[in-house]
Design a protein around this motif. Structure first.
Motif, PDB file in Angstrom:
ATOM      1  N   LEU A 135       4.360   2.232  -0.103  1.00 49.56           N
ATOM      2  CA  LEU A 135       5.279   2.292  -1.246  1.00 49.56           C
ATOM      3  C   LEU A 135       5.152   1.047  -2.129  1.00 49.56           C
ATOM      4  CD1 LEU A 135       7.796   4.140  -2.211  1.00 49.56           C
ATOM      5  CD2 LEU A 135       9.149   2.238  -1.387  1.00 49.56           C
ATOM      6  N   GLY A 136       4.874  -0.079  -1.476  1.00 47.63           N
ATOM      7  CA  GLY A 136       4.876  -1.338  -2.224  1.00 47.63           C
ATOM      8  C   GLY A 136       3.531  -1.730  -2.804  1.00 47.63           C
ATOM      9  N   MET A 137       2.460  -1.010  -2.475  1.00 47.78           N
ATOM     10  CA  MET A 137       1.109  -1.474  -2.860  1.00 47.78           C
ATOM     11  C   MET A 137       0.917  -1.509  -4.378  1.00 47.78           C
ATOM     12  SD  MET A 137      -1.086   1.802  -1.676  1.00 47.78           S
ATOM     13  CE  MET A 137      -0.832   3.424  -2.392  1.00 47.78           C
ATOM     14  N   ARG A 138       1.699  -0.677  -5.088  1.00 43.69           N
ATOM     15  CA  ARG A 138       1.501  -0.642  -6.531  1.00 43.69           C
ATOM     16  C   ARG A 138       2.385  -1.639  -7.272  1.00 43.69           C
ATOM     17  NH1 ARG A 138       5.883   2.451  -8.297  1.00 43.69           N
ATOM     18  NH2 ARG A 138       5.101   2.591 -10.429  1.00 43.69           N
ATOM     19  N   LEU A 139       3.182  -2.405  -6.515  1.00 46.23           N
ATOM     20  CA  LEU A 139       4.139  -3.300  -7.170  1.00 46.23           C
ATOM     21  C   LEU A 139       3.467  -4.170  -8.244  1.00 46.23           C
ATOM     22  CD1 LEU A 139       6.491  -4.474  -4.251  1.00 46.23           C
ATOM     23  CD2 LEU A 139       7.147  -3.196  -6.275  1.00 46.23           C
ATOM     24  N   TRP A 140       2.394  -4.911  -7.865  1.00 44.48           N
ATOM     25  CA  TRP A 140       1.715  -5.798  -8.819  1.00 44.48           C
ATOM     26  C   TRP A 140       0.260  -5.412  -9.032  1.00 44.48           C
ATOM     27  CZ3 TRP A 140       4.822  -8.176 -11.846  1.00 44.48           C
ATOM     28  CH2 TRP A 140       6.096  -8.517 -11.385  1.00 44.48           C
ATOM     29  N   SER A 141      -0.324  -4.746  -8.030  1.00 44.23           N
ATOM     30  CA  SER A 141      -1.737  -4.370  -8.174  1.00 44.23           C
ATOM     31  C   SER A 141      -1.917  -3.499  -9.408  1.00 44.23           C
ATOM     32  CB  SER A 141      -2.198  -3.591  -6.946  1.00 44.23           C
ATOM     33  OG  SER A 141      -1.883  -4.296  -5.794  1.00 44.23           O
ATOM     34  N   ASP A 142      -0.997  -2.547  -9.555  1.00 50.81           N
ATOM     35  CA  ASP A 142      -1.057  -1.614 -10.674  1.00 50.81           C
ATOM     36  C   ASP A 142      -0.961  -2.353 -12.006  1.00 50.81           C
ATOM     37  OD1 ASP A 142      -1.480   1.028 -11.008  1.00 50.81           O
ATOM     38  OD2 ASP A 142       0.655   1.537 -11.289  1.00 50.81           O
ATOM     39  N   ALA A 162       8.448  -7.098   1.251  1.00 50.57           N
ATOM     40  CA  ALA A 162       8.232  -8.406   0.623  1.00 50.57           C
ATOM     41  C   ALA A 162       6.815  -8.892   0.899  1.00 50.57           C
ATOM     42  CB  ALA A 162       9.249  -9.404   1.159  1.00 50.57           C
ATOM     43  N   ILE A 163       6.320  -8.641   2.109  1.00 57.71           N
ATOM     44  CA  ILE A 163       4.941  -9.039   2.445  1.00 57.71           C
ATOM     45  C   ILE A 163       3.962  -8.265   1.554  1.00 57.71           C
ATOM     46  CG2 ILE A 163       3.181  -8.897   4.273  1.00 57.71           C
ATOM     47  CD1 ILE A 163       5.539  -9.431   6.271  1.00 57.71           C
ATOM     48  N   THR A 164       4.228  -6.964   1.401  1.00 58.86           N
ATOM     49  CA  THR A 164       3.362  -6.138   0.550  1.00 58.86           C
ATOM     50  C   THR A 164       3.405  -6.631  -0.891  1.00 58.86           C
ATOM     51  OG1 THR A 164       4.037  -4.305   1.950  1.00 58.86           O
ATOM     52  CG2 THR A 164       2.811  -3.743  -0.008  1.00 58.86           C
ATOM     53  N   CYS A 165       4.592  -7.037  -1.326  1.00 59.43           N
ATOM     54  CA  CYS A 165       4.761  -7.545  -2.684  1.00 59.43           C
ATOM     55  C   CYS A 165       3.870  -8.779  -2.893  1.00 59.43           C
ATOM     56  CB  CYS A 165       6.237  -7.887  -2.883  1.00 59.43           C
ATOM     57  SG  CYS A 165       6.657  -8.438  -4.506  1.00 59.43           S
ATOM     58  N   LEU A 166       3.856  -9.643  -1.890  1.00 55.14           N
ATOM     59  CA  LEU A 166       3.043 -10.858  -1.969  1.00 55.14           C
ATOM     60  C   LEU A 166       1.555 -10.497  -2.012  1.00 55.14           C
ATOM     61  CD1 LEU A 166       2.533 -13.925  -1.689  1.00 55.14           C
ATOM     62  CD2 LEU A 166       2.789 -13.661   0.752  1.00 55.14           C
ATOM     63  N   VAL A 167       1.140  -9.597  -1.134  1.00 56.95           N
ATOM     64  CA  VAL A 167      -0.283  -9.231  -1.084  1.00 56.95           C
ATOM     65  C   VAL A 167      -0.702  -8.551  -2.392  1.00 56.95           C
ATOM     66  CG1 VAL A 167      -2.006  -7.830   0.141  1.00 56.95           C
ATOM     67  CG2 VAL A 167      -0.256  -9.030   1.426  1.00 56.95           C
ATOM     68  N   SER A 168       0.201  -7.735  -2.932  1.00 51.16           N
ATOM     69  CA  SER A 168      -0.180  -7.025  -4.168  1.00 51.16           C
ATOM     70  C   SER A 168      -0.334  -7.987  -5.346  1.00 51.16           C
ATOM     71  CB  SER A 168       0.853  -5.935  -4.483  1.00 51.16           C
ATOM     72  OG  SER A 168       2.003  -6.503  -5.017  1.00 51.16           O
ATOM     73  N   ALA A 169       0.308  -9.139  -5.240  1.00 53.70           N
ATOM     74  CA  ALA A 169       0.150 -10.130  -6.312  1.00 53.70           C
ATOM     75  C   ALA A 169      -1.234 -10.768  -6.283  1.00 53.70           C
ATOM     76  CB  ALA A 169       1.218 -11.204  -6.172  1.00 53.70           C
ATOM     77  N   PHE A 170      -1.888 -10.714  -5.134  1.00 52.49           N
ATOM     78  CA  PHE A 170      -3.218 -11.309  -4.980  1.00 52.49           C
ATOM     79  C   PHE A 170      -4.318 -10.423  -5.556  1.00 52.49           C
ATOM     80  CE2 PHE A 170      -1.545 -14.066  -1.515  1.00 52.49           C
ATOM     81  CZ  PHE A 170      -2.177 -15.236  -1.899  1.00 52.49           C
ATOM     82  N   THR A 171      -4.107  -9.114  -5.403  1.00 50.63           N
ATOM     83  CA  THR A 171      -5.224  -8.204  -5.689  1.00 50.63           C
ATOM     84  C   THR A 171      -4.848  -7.148  -6.729  1.00 50.63           C
ATOM     85  OG1 THR A 171      -6.674  -6.549  -4.724  1.00 50.63           O
ATOM     86  CG2 THR A 171      -4.573  -6.847  -3.643  1.00 50.63           C
ATOM     87  N   ARG A 172      -5.880  -6.656  -7.423  1.00 51.74           N
ATOM     88  CA  ARG A 172      -5.623  -5.583  -8.383  1.00 51.74           C
ATOM     89  C   ARG A 172      -5.995  -4.229  -7.774  1.00 51.74           C
ATOM     90  NH1 ARG A 172      -8.567  -6.739 -13.570  1.00 51.74           N
ATOM     91  NH2 ARG A 172      -7.635  -8.801 -13.328  1.00 51.74           N
TER      92      ARG A 172
END
Lengths: 241, 635
Positions: free
Chosen positions: A66-73, A146-156
């Protein structure tokens, strides 16, 4: 922040993502309860082992989904650049997006109410302990988010985000598992083993399932959530600059 | 937020910040956050603050009882707890491993509350190590699991006193706190507890009838008590009773007690003494005559009571009637069903979480009286063991014979009677005018002396029988010696253990069980068994009737001795067989119907729970998708 929160929440429910995740979560958690948890056979109206026990294993896969698209997207589509032009801060955006995802999970968890009704029909459960179990389950889910949110900030790349987040969550769950703890105990000193196990989510999740709301567990969950969101903020600020 | 952005903008402009790459700054920031995260968690975990717990359970499962807290706060001498737990072995069952964490936490809380007076030594008794030898020396027995010895026990010691809990069984979880607190209280008591004994029964044996003859042996229960306690035989007319010297007073069939002695007991209680009284309406073991008087009388009254005290406490007891109980009657074989010999099962135990009666399965009370609560009392009254409500009160002498027709002649009172009671609280005197025997020289009443009310709470245990302690009532001789055949001896021992242990543990209850069984299923099963029981009883009665009819037919068959059945008899046998088959078929059908009912309920619950909500969410999702798609098309 509230505008971003509303926009994000709406987007979850206008697309199939939230529905899919909620249905899969409900189906998996209830299916595990009745099959692997032997809910009927054991005949215990406590939900500690039959129901809540499976949540970490489900969250470690579904929370990142659910969280993978938070920032990657945002990074992939370039809309993150636009955020800089908005009259808002990165921190507000992070909070808005995170809370929207957390609310989706809250809805998912609340939709397991038939389980509570079932045990109240069949027996006389300790509803306060069940409530405590729900608190634990939700805190655990928010931590993984929150962990997913952090990881998604690293990658697109969403898939990379999913894999990395899942891996971190799996590690956090597995290092508290009995068999693994035994291996640690055989390999390391007692103090080291204790230090490793204390970082595992199960060590802080299980007391909550038993109705014990310990200060250290609350601090553990909230500190990880806060740290992950702060790190996300640091990364996004760095990328922007 | 805005401020931090501003600061970051300012730092960008400063010449020093220009040399730091944003990426490096981010990495450093993340490292700092992770360090703070780890440190703050370690700090919280290491301090007592981290263990502060809000107990959300209904029965306060995670909160130590006031009794435990009081014992720990009063510790004066350091207590060492050696905690033997096999942690590295794979043979240790998982449920025990999980339970180990609970014990770890409990010990940590004990240590925290004891304010440095408890030291915990964690030992892992691996094979052929000093820890294993130490475990064996401390009486911690290894459990054989998968060809390995696993240890999980506690040794509690204080100076030269030591006691142990050989194995911490997860099944005994509800008793864990009580066992540990009780062990700590015991090792910190350095004297053998003293019990004052007043009895008219030959508990301590009888003196030799004539010089050179063998004296009568003490009762086994007396010998057991002697091993654990310092017993002071006070006789039946002690001059004084001092709780400082005898903190617990045991009365066993105090027949013919004078008012003065009853007054002394009253004052003893008000001064803080603990009383355990085994009264009896008809003591079978009361000697009919004093053996030393050679048939010249001197016997003991069969009935004993505490008339003034019981009345003051709000209790009633018919001192000359015993209970004949239709439910707990004892079957002695040969149609000898004795209703006044009570064989009590677990159903007679009033509370499941009562420590004194925990785990009891059967008790035997021959010719017991019964207590009734008459009205308001100054103290709390609890019934620990009670009779059924199918009770008839009969005279003691009458009760010594089997009488099957007693319930046909007399209607049960419909009331259940207390057999073991506990009274707690601040007692008030039953002798407001003072000692009834105290008189001045000229025959006038003496001025009122003595206490009117206790300053501290105290306890009284009342048992409505004294014969239950007799050897034949509770022990059986075997090759290994005397073996307890019921929980009679354990009842008195548990009561005395509570009374002589820490006062904070009196009235302690075991923890409520953590499992919550499906009550609806239990109810279904109970109803089913009840139905089935009635059916079986009906069928058995019918079969007995048929057998009786067959015998009658046989009696009528006067001609010849040949074992040839008449047509009538054959028809009866066929009828009997047909009825047996029908009965079996009916029972099978009933069992099947119970299974079906259970399965249907389970299936309904399973489908309602597993399928309903996911289906509802999926349909909602599809509906939203459908309407959005239509709206888009329309646009």
């Amino acid at each position: 922040m509230f505008t971003i929160f509303k926009r994000e929440l709406k987007s979850y429910f206008t697309q199939p993502t939230a529905y899919a995740v909620i249905v899969i979560f409900l189906f998996m958690s209830l299916f595990f309860t009745f099959s692997l948890g032997n809910f009927i056979k054991i005949g215990d109206a406590n939900l500690e082992w039959s129901f809540f026990f499976w949540h970490p294993w489900i969250y470690m896969l579904l929370a990142p989904a659910l969280g993978m698209r938070l920032w990657s997207d945002e990074q992939r589509s370039g809309t993150i650049e636009l955020l800089g032009t908005f009259p808002t801060t990165i921190w507000s955006a992070i909070l808005g997006k995170y809370l929207a995802a957390a609310v989706v999970w809250l809805i998912a968890l609340l939709l397991t109410y038939p389980m509570v009704m079932a045990v109240n029909t069949l027996g006389d459960p300790d509803n306060l302990t069940i409530f405590s179990g729900y608190i634990g389950s939700y805190l655990l889910c928010c931590t993984f988010l929150a962990i997913t949110c952090l990881v998604s900030a690293f990658t697109r790349d969403q898939v990379s985000c999913l894999i990395v987040s899942c891996s971190i969550c799996v590690i956090l769950v597995v290092i508290g598992f009995d068999h693994v703890v035994r291996i640690f105990a055989q390999t390391f000193s007692e103090a080291t083993t204790d230090a490793i196990v204390s970082t595992a989510v199960l060590d802080h999740y299980q007391p909550l399932l038993q109705g014990a709301l310990r200060f250290q567990d609350i601090i553990y969950f909230f500190s990880i959530i806060l740290a992950c969101l702060l790190c996300t903020s640091a990364i996004l600020n760095s990328k922007r600059s | 937020m805005a401020k931090s952005n501003k600061e970051s903008t300012v730092s960008h402009r400063s010449p020093k910040a220009k040399v730091t790459h944003p990426f490096v700054r981010t990495v450093l920031g993340i490292v700092a956050i992770v360090c703070i995260l780890v440190f703050s968690n370690w700090l919280v975990r290491a301090t007592s603050l981290g263990n502060k717990t809000i107990d959300l359970t209904e029965n306060q499962r995670h909160t130590l009882t006031p009794g435990t807290k009081a014992i720990l706060s009063e510790l004066e001498t350091p207590v060492i707890i050696r905690y033997y737990a096999t942690r590295k072995s794979e043979a240790m069952p998982r449920r025990v491993k999980n339970y180990m964490r609970k014990v770890d936490n409990l010990l940590a809380r004990y240590k925290q509350l004891a304010d440095g007076k408890i030291r915990i030594e964690n030992l892992d008794p691996e094979p052929d190590t000093d820890a294993e030898d130490s475990a064996n020396l401390d009486g911690i027995s290894g459990q054989r699991v998968e060809d390995e010895n696993v240890y999980f026990g506690l040794s509690i010691s204080c100076l030269d006193q030591q006691t142990s809990i050989p194995f911490l069984d997860p099944a005994n979880d509800t008793m864990l706190e009580y066992m540990l607190s009780s062990a700590i209280a015991n090792v910190t008591t350095f004297k053998k507890p003293t019990i004052g004994l007043m009895t008219t029964l030959p508990l301590a044996g009888t003196p030799a009838v004539q010089p050179g003859a063998q004296p009568g042996q003490p009762w086994i229960i007396y010998q057991l008590l002697q091993q654990r306690y310092e017993i002071q035989n006070l006789g039946m007319s002690p001059e004084q009773l001092d709780p400082e010297q005898t903190p617990v007073l045991l009365l066993v069939h105090p027949a013919g007690l004078s008012s003065h002695t009853e007054y002394l007991i009253d004052q003893y209680l008000l001064k803080g003494g603990v009383l355990v009284a085994c009264l009896d309406s008809f003591a079978l073991t009361a000697p009919a005559q004093d053996p030393r008087m050679r048939g010249m009388g001197g016997g003991v009254n069969k009935s004993s009571t505490l008339p003034k005290l019981l009345e003051r406490w709000g209790l009633g007891m018919d001192a000359y009637s015993v209970l004949a109980d239709g439910k707990y009657a004892t079957d002695f074989g040969n149609n000898q069903r004795m209703h006044a010999h009570l064989s009590l099962s677990t159903e007679a135990i009033v509370s499941d979480d009562e420590i004194i009666t925990k785990g009891f399965e059967n008790l035997y009370f021959p010719l017991a009286g019964g207590f009734t609560v008459k009205g308001d009392s100054d103290v709390s009254i609890e019934t620990l063991i009670s009779s059924s409500d199918q009770v008839v009160l009969i005279a003691g002498q009458e009760a010594t014979q089997a009488d099957s027709g007693i319930f046909a002649r007399q209607q049960p009172t419909g009331e259940s009677y207390g057999l073991v009671m506990r009274l707690n609280g601040k007692f008030k005197t039953a002798f407001p005018k003072g000692d009834p025997d105290a008189e001045t020289e000229d025959g006038e009443e003496a001025p009122v002396s003595g206490l009117q009310e206790a300053t501290e709470p105290s306890s009284v245990y009342l048992i409505s029988d004294a014969d239950f302690l007799f050897d034949r009532a509770c022990f059986q001789q075997s090759q290994q010696g005397y073996v307890a055949v019921n929980n009679n001896a354990a009842l008195l021992q548990n009561i005395l253990d509570q009374c002589t242990g820490s006062k904070h543990l009196i009235g302690s209850r075991s923890r409520a069980s953590t499992t919550r069984p499906f009550t609806i299923i239990k109810e279904m099963e109970t109803d089913f068994e009840k139905d089935l029981h009635e059916d079986v009883d009906r069928a058995r009665t019918r079969m007995n009737e048929i057998v009786q009819e067959l015998q009658n037919l046989q009696m009528q068959k006067t001609q010849g001795t040949a074992l040839v059945l008449t047509d009538e008899q054959e028809a009866k046998i066929r009828e009997l067989q047909a009825q047996q088959m029908k009965l079996r078929r009916d029972l099978r059908e009933k069992e099947k119907s119970l299974r079906d009912r259970k399965d249907k309920l389970y299936a309904k619950i399973t489908w309602m729970t597993v399928a309903s909500t996911p289906l509802f969410v999926a349909i909602s999702g599809l509906a939203v998708w459908f309407f959005r798609r239509r709206a888009t098309r329309a646009a």
